[in-house]
Each structure stands twice: as structure tokens, then as C-alpha cells.
Design a protein around this motif. Sequence first.
Motif, short mmCIF file in Angstrom:
data_model
loop_
_atom_site.label_atom_id
_atom_site.label_comp_id
_atom_site.label_asym_id
_atom_site.label_seq_id
_atom_site.Cartn_x
_atom_site.Cartn_y
_atom_site.Cartn_z
N THR A 1 -47.88 -109.55 -27.72
CA THR A 1 -47.37 -109.18 -26.39
C THR A 1 -46.01 -108.49 -26.50
N GLY A 2 -45.33 -108.70 -27.63
CA GLY A 2 -43.96 -108.18 -27.75
C GLY A 2 -42.95 -109.25 -27.34
N LEU A 3 -43.43 -110.30 -26.67
CA LEU A 3 -42.55 -111.44 -26.36
C LEU A 3 -42.60 -112.34 -27.59
N HIS A 4 -41.54 -112.27 -28.42
CA HIS A 4 -41.64 -112.86 -29.75
C HIS A 4 -41.97 -114.34 -29.75
N ASP A 5 -41.32 -115.09 -28.82
CA ASP A 5 -41.56 -116.54 -28.80
C ASP A 5 -43.03 -116.82 -28.52
N MET A 6 -43.56 -116.07 -27.56
CA MET A 6 -44.96 -116.27 -27.16
C MET A 6 -45.89 -115.90 -28.34
#
Length: 294
Positions: free
Chosen positions: A127-132
Motif C-alpha cells: 500500500t505504501g503505508l509502511h507499518d501496514m
Amino acid sequence: MGKTSKDKRDVYYRLAKEQGWRARSAFKLLQVDEEFNLFEGVKRAVDLCAAPGSWSQVLSQKLSQNIGEGEEPAKIVAVDLQAMAPLSGVIQLQGDITKVSTAEKIISYFEGEMADIVVCDGAPDVTGLHDMDEYIQAQLLLAALNITTHVLRTGGTFVAKIFRGKDITLLYAQLKIFFKTVTCSKPRSSRNSSIEAFIVCQDYCPPEGYQPTMANPLLDLSYGGNNELAGPNREIVPFIACGDLSGYDSDKTYPLTAATESPYVSLEPTQSPISPPYKTAINLKRQNFYNKLV
Ligand code: SAM
């Protein structure tokens, strides 16, 4: 991006087409194997998150070398969310490895005989949301580990993609419960710019009395403090770069003639995806286009 520029930008993509691999990922497994000799004596394997199938191709090639005349063929079970084009000698299952029903189907293929190796190249749609992304990747790895505890023979090997994010020490600690040796490896064909690496877990040795269970799929990443294990709980895992150092660097751009002595021709992929997720988007776009016409 044009075909030529992708070929130019990614030497392993181009080499995969030239050598008949379905994906450039094949080189990652081959380079990890160069370092760890993963397939010696291996006759039964599970390939989790296998589509489009280049790791299954590698398994098929390597395992067939271990089968003597008159012996039963190697057993390879490949699983993915996506449909995968058939591969000779590979049993294919379409399913989600985090689902109990998929795990049960895989386990059912190994009644009475265990796998020598389980590999998992699972990756979420980033997603580009690193934590996710790191969280989902960790969930995939733990789902793969859980399936592994059901099907892997004692002494067997587990190889899986891992994201070297902030929760990595917990993953190392969990893996060390089940394997005598855990090593993090970075093949040359995996870009340095990516946090991807491959965990090589050797000598499966579950704790005494451990009962594999799908009711406890080990999917709990919530632990206190600042997400760092300390003291004896903290596992320091060796890190190894693998793949020939004089080989191609996956972060570099090479001239189009670098990988071949013959004149450059852009090849079609060895196996196009048979049901890619973008197909729905293309159909919707077409539908919109026709709706505007009428
Ligand atoms: N090793 C493959 C090869 O060499 O061709 C490439 C694998 S690709 C990097 C990652 C795969 O993980 C995708 O095909 C994706 O569908 C699969 N995947 C992601 N989440 C999954 C899940 N929950 N269950 C099964 N497959 C999953």
C-alpha cells in the motif's frame, strides 16, 4: 513504461524471460540456494504464495535431480490466492494461506509423509503505508509458519520472504522457537532499496510436546514496550548477503546487450498472468467507454 525500458532497468526481469522463468523471483531462490544448499535430498516441498510460479519451477527442476530411477516423482504443492497456469508435476491449490480451510487442504496432501522444505515468497499488495505493509507481511509469514508446523518433517527447512521492519525481533524470536538455525539472507537479485530479505530456517525442531493447531495461528504481534524484545528473548540472527558478488546488481541499469551475446530482442514474459487483478479494472474501463458511446 515500454518493454525496452523495463528490460533495461531490470536485468533480472530480462534474464528471467531469456531463461524461461515465470518471474525474476526465481533468481532470489536460486541465489539463496547457492549459499545454503537448500535442496540436497529434498523430495517433497510446499510453495506458499507461489503465483505466477517461478519458485515452483525452481523446485521442480531441483527436486527432479534428487529422484532416482523407479522412485516416486517429487511432490510439490503450490498455493496462491491467484490462479496459476499449470506446471507439470506441481499440485496447485488456489486459496488464502491465512485461512484455516486452505491450510487444511495443504495438510491433507501430506497425510503420512511430511515435506522436506516449505518456501513462502508471500507479499501483500503493497500500500505504501509502511507499518501496514510490514504488518501484513508479518501475518503472511506467521500463517506460513503455522502451516509449516503441520507439514514439515523434523530437521526440515523453511524459507520465507521477510520485511526487515521494526517488528523483526519478534519474528526472529518466534522462528527460533521452532528451528535450530535462523539466518536472514539478502540475495543479490533483491534490490538493496527494498526492505525485503529471506529468512532461512534450518533444522525444524519444535519444542517438546508442541501440538500444531490451527486454533492458535500465532497471529499476535501485539507486545509491549517499544516493540523491541530484550534480554534472552531477543534473538540476534545472522545476516548474510548471497548471490555471486560479481553477478548482476539488481539496483543497476545495464545496457540491453549485457545479458546476452546475441542482438537484443525484447521477449514476452514466459507465462502471462492468467487472471490478473487488473483485468477487472480494464473491463470496467472498457464498459465505461462503451456506455459513453451509446
Ligand atoms: N514466488 C512467486 C514466483 O516466483 O513466481 C512470486 C510470489 S509473488 C511475489 C507474491 C504472491 O503472494 C502473489 O502471487 C500473491 O497472490 C500471493 N499472496 C499474497 N497474499 C496471499 C495469501 N494470503 N494467500 C495466498 N497467497 C498470497
